[in-house]
Structure formats: C-alpha cells, structure tokens
Design an enzyme around this catalytic site. Structure first.
Site, PDB file in Angstrom:
ATOM      1  N   HIS A 144      82.084  35.314  60.875  1.00 47.67           N
ATOM      2  CA  HIS A 144      83.277  35.867  61.542  1.00 47.67           C
ATOM      3  C   HIS A 144      83.066  37.344  61.874  1.00 47.67           C
ATOM      4  O   HIS A 144      83.321  37.782  63.003  1.00 47.67           O
ATOM      5  CB  HIS A 144      84.522  35.717  60.660  1.00 47.67           C
ATOM      6  CG  HIS A 144      85.659  36.555  61.157  1.00 47.67           C
ATOM      7  ND1 HIS A 144      86.490  36.165  62.183  1.00 47.67           N
ATOM      8  CD2 HIS A 144      86.066  37.799  60.816  1.00 47.67           C
ATOM      9  CE1 HIS A 144      87.362  37.125  62.437  1.00 47.67           C
ATOM     10  NE2 HIS A 144      87.130  38.131  61.626  1.00 47.67           N
ATOM     11  N   HIS A 149      83.290  40.199  65.770  1.00 47.39           N
ATOM     12  CA  HIS A 149      83.638  41.610  65.972  1.00 47.39           C
ATOM     13  C   HIS A 149      82.558  42.461  66.625  1.00 47.39           C
ATOM     14  O   HIS A 149      82.876  43.406  67.345  1.00 47.39           O
ATOM     15  CB  HIS A 149      83.971  42.261  64.620  1.00 47.39           C
ATOM     16  CG  HIS A 149      85.298  41.852  64.063  1.00 47.39           C
ATOM     17  ND1 HIS A 149      86.487  42.368  64.526  1.00 47.39           N
ATOM     18  CD2 HIS A 149      85.640  40.961  63.100  1.00 47.39           C
ATOM     19  CE1 HIS A 149      87.500  41.839  63.858  1.00 47.39           C
ATOM     20  NE2 HIS A 149      87.011  40.963  62.987  1.00 47.39           N
ATOM     21  N   GLU A 190      91.915  40.985  66.506  1.00 47.52           N
ATOM     22  CA  GLU A 190      91.669  39.627  66.014  1.00 47.52           C
ATOM     23  C   GLU A 190      92.071  38.528  67.005  1.00 47.52           C
ATOM     24  O   GLU A 190      91.382  37.534  67.131  1.00 47.52           O
ATOM     25  CB  GLU A 190      92.411  39.398  64.680  1.00 47.52           C
ATOM     26  CG  GLU A 190      91.898  40.223  63.517  1.00 47.52           C
ATOM     27  CD  GLU A 190      90.510  39.825  63.021  1.00 47.52           C
ATOM     28  OE1 GLU A 190      89.901  38.878  63.549  1.00 47.52           O
ATOM     29  OE2 GLU A 190      90.008  40.510  62.100  1.00 47.52           O
ATOM     30  N   SER A 209      85.521  33.582  66.987  1.00 50.76           N
ATOM     31  CA  SER A 209      84.710  32.994  65.916  1.00 50.76           C
ATOM     32  C   SER A 209      85.308  31.677  65.432  1.00 50.76           C
ATOM     33  O   SER A 209      84.819  31.104  64.462  1.00 50.76           O
ATOM     34  CB  SER A 209      84.590  33.983  64.743  1.00 50.76           C
ATOM     35  OG  SER A 209      85.859  34.232  64.177  1.00 50.76           O
TER      36      SER A 209
HETATM   37 FE   LIG Z   1      88.220  39.938  61.545  1.00 49.74          FE
END
Ligand SMILES: [Fe+2]
Length: 294
Positions: A144, A149, A190, A209
C-alpha cells in the site's frame, strides 16, 4: 505539544480507530523519529511472490482508471520481480523532487508522521501482508505505502502538496484540529479523484492500491462524487471499513495545492462553527446545490 519532546519520548506502537487487535510491527527497532532500517532479510520468497502478484494485478487495472501522472511514474518503483529496496527508490526520488522514502515498523503517531512529511521523507511500512490478506488488509503495508503513495511523489506539485500537508499537520496539532485535517488527507491523498479531459481518474493511494475500489470509485453508480470544496470536505465523516460512499473530485493538482495553501486557522474556525450549527455531513450525502460527477 512540544515537538522535540514528543519525538523523543521513546517509541511505542500506536492505534487509530477502534480495532481490537494491536498493530503489527516491531517498534523496538525504531529510532526516536520512528524510522528504522528496512529489514530486507525478513522477506521470504513467498513475500516477493505476493508482492509480484499484487503489483501485476494493480498494473493491469490502471489504464483508464488511474491518472496519467501516476501511470507515468509507477515504473520508478523499479523491477516488480521483488520487493524494492527503499534506498534505490530514494535515489531516484531525491533527484526528481527532493523526497526520500524511509522505513517505519508500522503506523506511527501523527506528530512523527507530520514531521517526516514536512522534511520530505515519506514513511513506508517495511512488512508485507500475509497471502491470506491478498485482497484486503486493515493496516497499511509495504505494498500500500509504496505502490499507492510513492509514484505521485515523483510529481513536483503533488510532492509540494505532501510537504505542505506535513507542515500543516504540525500546526494542526497545536490547534487541536488534527481530526479536521485528517479528513483532508483521507479524501485527497488516500481516496482522491481528479477530473481530466478523458474522464474521472483516481489519484488516491487507498484506491490505487485496492483490488476492487479502483474500478468502483471511478465507474460505479453507488458512490457520490462531489466537487472538491475544502470546508465541505472537512465537515464530512468517512468510512474506514468499506468502499467510500463519497469521493471528492479535484480539477488539478495545482488547484488542490492553491486551495490548501492558505493558513487553515480561520478555516478550522469556520468549519467548527458550521458543524456546531448544521452538524457534520454523513458520507454518501449530497447537499443542495452541490456539483457532482457521475
Ligand atoms: Fe496510505
């Protein structure tokens, strides 16, 4: 709270939300700022295989759903045959935008997190989910954090936005406004969507993700997709255990950066007053006059 003091109290695992299970991660190996060495020796062949399969599944879904900036940068993560060495990514990232990836044992306290972002250091959890968590994991893991990110940290504007967020977070801690600011992170970093000439695309790490939410967020008729408005967003609750019922849509990373650049002190005040008067907004609600995207 005094930051230096907060960062040197020694390290302990932290929990957010209401989970019963303590967070995973060996915090004994963390430094005072919560960073640690990436424990590369811990990874088994099975871990590399899990990473490889997670990577392949997400890559195949990106076209038409992820924003171009993400797709252009994702290969900077390196050869997908094994879990990347963070130092290799940092070397490329440092040249591109002055950011680095640093290893952490798991979730870290907010102030430590903000301090790292403000210093252009992105904390990445170094352990990987178990094979039985292939489709869903509660906490952020190395997949993730890296896949979701890091690609956008190669984008100069988004890279600046993330640093500004960290600096804003340190200030929010002093203003007791972390909960409001956390909503901005949630609904942009996010779970953000961006409107492009080709249609809506995802740029949020939680979406990019996720095996199922990427398509859901962009194409499903179920969620509401609302034009980004900072104060409206800060009044909005969010769900942590299901696909989002609301997504906020930005026009561009430039506009997001501009909208969030001013001092938030009066923003927090206005949002609190509005919440006191009208209450918070439930996820999935659309207010009258609001612009939505289908
Ligand atoms: Fe995150």
């Amino acid at each position: 709270m005094n930051l230096d003091k907060a960062l040197n109290q020694g390290v302990a695992p932290v929990t957010y939300g209401t989970g019963e299970r303590p967070p995973r991660g060996d915090y004994a190996r963390a430094r005072a700022d919560y960073t640690c060495e990436q424990d590369y020796a811990q990874y088994t062949e099975a871990d590399h295989d899990t990473y490889r399969r997670l990577y392949a599944r997400q890559m195949q879904q990106l076209p038409g759903l992820a924003c171009d900036e993400f797709i252009d940068a994702v290969r900077q993560l390196g050869e997908p045959g094994h879990i990347p060495h963070f130092d290799d990514i940092s070397e490329r990232l440092l040249k591109a935008t002055g950011w680095q990836v640093v290893s952490v044992p798991g979730l870290i306290p907010e102030e430590a997190f903000f301090a790292l972002l403000a210093a252009r250091r992105f904390p990445v959890t170094d352990w990987l989910r178990k094979p039985e968590e292939f489709d869903y994991i509660v906490e952020p893991d190395v997949f993730h954090d890296l896949f979701g990110h890091v690609p956008l940290l190669f984008n100069p504007i988004f890279a600046d936005y993330m640093q500004a967020y960290g600096a804003g977070g340190l200030k929010a801690s002093r203003l007791d406004a972390c909960e409001l600011l956390a909503r901005l992170y949630w609904y942009t970093v996010e779970f953000g969507l961006i409107a492009t000439p080709a249609g809506l695309r995802a740029y949020g790490a939680g979406i990019l993700s996720s095996a199922g939410e990427l398509r859901h967020s962009v194409t499903s008729a179920a969620p509401k997709r609302i034009a980004f408005d900072l104060q409206r967003l800060m009044r909005t609750k969010y769900k942590i255990d299901s696909y989002q019922a609301s997504y906020f849509v930005i026009e561009s990373f430039d506009r997001l950066f501009e909208a969030t650049a001013p001092d938030f002190t009066p923003v927090y005040r206005a949002v609190r007053e509005r919440i006191a008067g009208d209450g918070e907004v439930e996820a999935g609600a659309v207010l009258s006059g609001e612009r939505t995207f289908s």
